[in-house]
Design a protein around this motif. Structure first.
Motif, PDB file in Angstrom:
ATOM      1  N   LEU A  47      13.517 -18.327  -4.071  1.00  0.00           N
ATOM      2  CA  LEU A  47      13.440 -17.162  -4.945  1.00  0.00           C
ATOM      3  C   LEU A  47      13.652 -15.852  -4.192  1.00  0.00           C
ATOM      4  O   LEU A  47      13.340 -15.734  -3.000  1.00  0.00           O
ATOM      5  CB  LEU A  47      12.068 -17.097  -5.623  1.00  0.00           C
ATOM      6  CG  LEU A  47      11.541 -18.361  -6.308  1.00  0.00           C
ATOM      7  CD1 LEU A  47      10.208 -18.067  -6.966  1.00  0.00           C
ATOM      8  CD2 LEU A  47      12.548 -18.898  -7.320  1.00  0.00           C
ATOM      9  N   ALA A  48      14.138 -14.875  -4.928  1.00  0.00           N
ATOM     10  CA  ALA A  48      14.121 -13.481  -4.482  1.00  0.00           C
ATOM     11  C   ALA A  48      12.964 -12.783  -5.180  1.00  0.00           C
ATOM     12  O   ALA A  48      12.755 -12.965  -6.382  1.00  0.00           O
ATOM     13  CB  ALA A  48      15.428 -12.779  -4.817  1.00  0.00           C
ATOM     14  N   VAL A  49      12.234 -11.989  -4.431  1.00  0.00           N
ATOM     15  CA  VAL A  49      11.199 -11.131  -4.996  1.00  0.00           C
ATOM     16  C   VAL A  49      11.726  -9.701  -4.946  1.00  0.00           C
ATOM     17  O   VAL A  49      12.010  -9.181  -3.868  1.00  0.00           O
ATOM     18  CB  VAL A  49       9.879 -11.236  -4.226  1.00  0.00           C
ATOM     19  CG1 VAL A  49       8.868 -10.212  -4.751  1.00  0.00           C
ATOM     20  CG2 VAL A  49       9.307 -12.645  -4.332  1.00  0.00           C
ATOM     21  N   ILE A  50      11.890  -9.082  -6.113  1.00  0.00           N
ATOM     22  CA  ILE A  50      12.334  -7.689  -6.194  1.00  0.00           C
ATOM     23  C   ILE A  50      11.106  -6.796  -6.357  1.00  0.00           C
ATOM     24  O   ILE A  50      10.324  -6.968  -7.287  1.00  0.00           O
ATOM     25  CB  ILE A  50      13.292  -7.476  -7.383  1.00  0.00           C
ATOM     26  CG1 ILE A  50      14.549  -8.326  -7.227  1.00  0.00           C
ATOM     27  CG2 ILE A  50      13.668  -6.002  -7.512  1.00  0.00           C
ATOM     28  CD1 ILE A  50      15.471  -8.277  -8.437  1.00  0.00           C
ATOM     29  N   ASP A  51      10.928  -5.877  -5.429  1.00  0.00           N
ATOM     30  CA  ASP A  51       9.827  -4.912  -5.423  1.00  0.00           C
ATOM     31  C   ASP A  51       8.457  -5.589  -5.420  1.00  0.00           C
ATOM     32  O   ASP A  51       7.782  -5.685  -6.462  1.00  0.00           O
ATOM     33  CB  ASP A  51       9.942  -3.944  -6.605  1.00  0.00           C
ATOM     34  CG  ASP A  51      11.009  -2.890  -6.380  1.00  0.00           C
ATOM     35  OD1 ASP A  51      11.437  -2.704  -5.223  1.00  0.00           O
ATOM     36  OD2 ASP A  51      11.418  -2.246  -7.360  1.00  0.00           O
ATOM     37  N   PRO A  52       8.027  -6.047  -4.251  1.00  0.00           N
ATOM     38  CA  PRO A  52       6.708  -6.682  -4.167  1.00  0.00           C
ATOM     39  C   PRO A  52       5.566  -5.766  -4.557  1.00  0.00           C
ATOM     40  O   PRO A  52       4.525  -6.237  -5.006  1.00  0.00           O
ATOM     41  CB  PRO A  52       6.603  -7.096  -2.697  1.00  0.00           C
ATOM     42  CG  PRO A  52       7.656  -6.326  -1.988  1.00  0.00           C
ATOM     43  CD  PRO A  52       8.745  -6.077  -2.977  1.00  0.00           C
ATOM     44  N   GLY A  53       5.755  -4.435  -4.401  1.00  0.00           N
ATOM     45  CA  GLY A  53       4.762  -3.517  -4.935  1.00  0.00           C
ATOM     46  C   GLY A  53       3.897  -2.840  -3.896  1.00  0.00           C
ATOM     47  O   GLY A  53       4.202  -2.822  -2.706  1.00  0.00           O
ATOM     48  N   PRO A  54       2.771  -2.281  -4.362  1.00  0.00           N
ATOM     49  CA  PRO A  54       1.897  -1.501  -3.485  1.00  0.00           C
ATOM     50  C   PRO A  54       1.030  -2.388  -2.612  1.00  0.00           C
ATOM     51  O   PRO A  54       0.966  -3.607  -2.798  1.00  0.00           O
ATOM     52  CB  PRO A  54       1.040  -0.724  -4.483  1.00  0.00           C
ATOM     53  CG  PRO A  54       0.905  -1.678  -5.632  1.00  0.00           C
ATOM     54  CD  PRO A  54       2.255  -2.354  -5.741  1.00  0.00           C
ATOM     55  N   THR A  55       0.348  -1.787  -1.665  1.00  0.00           N
ATOM     56  CA  THR A  55      -0.628  -2.509  -0.852  1.00  0.00           C
ATOM     57  C   THR A  55      -1.727  -3.033  -1.766  1.00  0.00           C
ATOM     58  O   THR A  55      -2.507  -2.256  -2.319  1.00  0.00           O
ATOM     59  CB  THR A  55      -1.228  -1.584   0.220  1.00  0.00           C
ATOM     60  OG1 THR A  55      -0.170  -1.113   1.060  1.00  0.00           O
ATOM     61  CG2 THR A  55      -2.248  -2.326   1.058  1.00  0.00           C
ATOM     62  N   SER A  56      -1.785  -4.337  -1.948  1.00  0.00           N
ATOM     63  CA  SER A  56      -2.745  -4.939  -2.868  1.00  0.00           C
ATOM     64  C   SER A  56      -2.893  -6.418  -2.534  1.00  0.00           C
ATOM     65  O   SER A  56      -2.012  -7.225  -2.869  1.00  0.00           O
ATOM     66  CB  SER A  56      -2.285  -4.780  -4.319  1.00  0.00           C
ATOM     67  OG  SER A  56      -3.051  -5.597  -5.193  1.00  0.00           O
ATOM     68  N   PRO A  57      -3.979  -6.818  -1.864  1.00  0.00           N
ATOM     69  CA  PRO A  57      -4.209  -8.247  -1.617  1.00  0.00           C
ATOM     70  C   PRO A  57      -4.195  -9.067  -2.902  1.00  0.00           C
ATOM     71  O   PRO A  57      -3.709 -10.203  -2.923  1.00  0.00           O
ATOM     72  CB  PRO A  57      -5.576  -8.266  -0.944  1.00  0.00           C
ATOM     73  CG  PRO A  57      -5.718  -6.914  -0.306  1.00  0.00           C
ATOM     74  CD  PRO A  57      -5.017  -5.971  -1.260  1.00  0.00           C
ATOM     75  N   GLU A  58      -4.700  -8.478  -3.976  1.00  0.00           N
ATOM     76  CA  GLU A  58      -4.725  -9.177  -5.265  1.00  0.00           C
ATOM     77  C   GLU A  58      -3.310  -9.481  -5.749  1.00  0.00           C
ATOM     78  O   GLU A  58      -3.021 -10.595  -6.219  1.00  0.00           O
ATOM     79  CB  GLU A  58      -5.457  -8.303  -6.287  1.00  0.00           C
ATOM     80  CG  GLU A  58      -5.487  -8.863  -7.697  1.00  0.00           C
ATOM     81  CD  GLU A  58      -6.102  -7.904  -8.708  1.00  0.00           C
ATOM     82  OE1 GLU A  58      -5.985  -8.168  -9.915  1.00  0.00           O
ATOM     83  OE2 GLU A  58      -6.689  -6.886  -8.284  1.00  0.00           O
TER      84      GLU A  58
END
Length: 303
Positions: A47-58
């Motif tokens: 898979l490709a992940v587009i924009d994993p996002g902010p710092t967030s362990p959750e």
């Protein structure tokens, strides 16, 4: 801002949008991010992940939990380096071994006039820049990122940020923060450039799309109509600024207070940045001039 819609998916849960396309909402709602950042998973096996996002362990655990038996992450693609899109890329890479793909670092793709403003001391404003971000692989306009059963074409869409890219999966486009359905995009100098933004809108408008999947908010089922609205919205704002300047010289702050009469006070600094972006664009088109050097606090008049 647009009127609220009914977009309110569960946080952290993968939602199937189309075969091989899923979305996971990050837990970072705010006035700038709406319900939160949309992370997209593309593909069926690798898979490709587009924009994993902010710092967030959750959110990191939510992305990993979305992997089904036989699936792995081969690519991490960052559309731009705002702190609500890129910081989780490195932790996700560390957990999966996937490489990170992006246009570049925080200042890559910045226009010449914005570089000059930054060198003169204009600081960024708005969503916050991930200044430490570095991709493993840099991409450019027209390149195709190839994966297991999927190809993503890179479309350089500066304006919201110089290093911003959109990604085409056939006639589906992941537009990140360049085109959203819940609000018009923030263009905040020196990170954002309205001249570049309008040019990128025109290039997207020249193609036929079935749907836009934005960085925040719901899918856009009428891409051409949304782009037309976005372009017209900016032209309307430009006309308001020029009409206001008919009354005499004014600063970006003064113009924002005059034009954005229904904007909450907390969002007025962002409105001021938007006005300044228009003034820089109008200056480049020889329609206005600053008193002295071009700056965010300069007084502008019509030519």
């Amino acid at each position: 801002m647009q009127a609220p819609d009914d977009f309110d998916p569960p946080v952290g849960q993968p939602i199937q949008l189309a075969p091989g396309v899923r979305r996971i909402l990050a837990p970072n709602p705010s006035p700038m991010t709406y319900r939160g950042t949309n992370t997209y998973l593309i593909g069926d096996r690798e898979l490709a992940v587009i924009d994993p996002g902010p710092t967030s362990p959750e959110h990191l655990e939510a992305i990993l939990a979305a992997l089904e038996p036989g699936q792995s992450i081969s690519h991490i693609i960052v559309t731009h380096t705002h702190v609500d899109h890129s910081p989780l890329a490195a932790p996700l890479a560390a957990r999966t071994g996937a490489r990170i793909w992006a246009f570049g670092g925080a200042e890559d793709g910045r226009s010449a006039v914005m570089s000059e403003l930054a060198q003169a001391g204009l600081a960024g404003g708005g969503e916050g820049i991930d200044t430490g971000f570095r991709p493993d692989v840099t991409v450019a306009e027209g390149e195709v990122i190839k994966g297991d059963g999927w190809d993503l074409e890179v479309i350089h869409t500066p304006g919201h940020l110089g290093n911003h890219i959109a990604l085409a999966l056939g006639d589906v486009c992941f537009t990140a923060d360049h085109v959203m359905g819940w609000a018009s995009s923030l263009v905040s100098p020196p990170d954002g450039d309205l001249t570049d933004f309008m040019d990128a809108c025109a290039r997207l408008r020249a193609r036929n799309w079935s749907v836009f999947h934005p960085g925040h908010g719901a899918p856009i089922d009428d891409p051409a109509g949304r782009l037309d609205w976005l372009i017209e919205h900016r032209l309307m704002r430009e006309a308001q600024i020029l009409t206001a300047l008919d009354q005499g010289p004014a600063t970006a702050r003064g113009l924002a207070e005059l034009i954005y009469t229904e904007t909450p006070p907390a969002l007025l600094p962002a409105a001021e940045r938007n006005v300044f972006a228009h003034l820089v664009d109008l200056f480049g088109k020889s329609q206005v001039k600053p008193a002295g050097q071009l700056s965010a606090t300069a007084e502008f008049s019509k030519l």
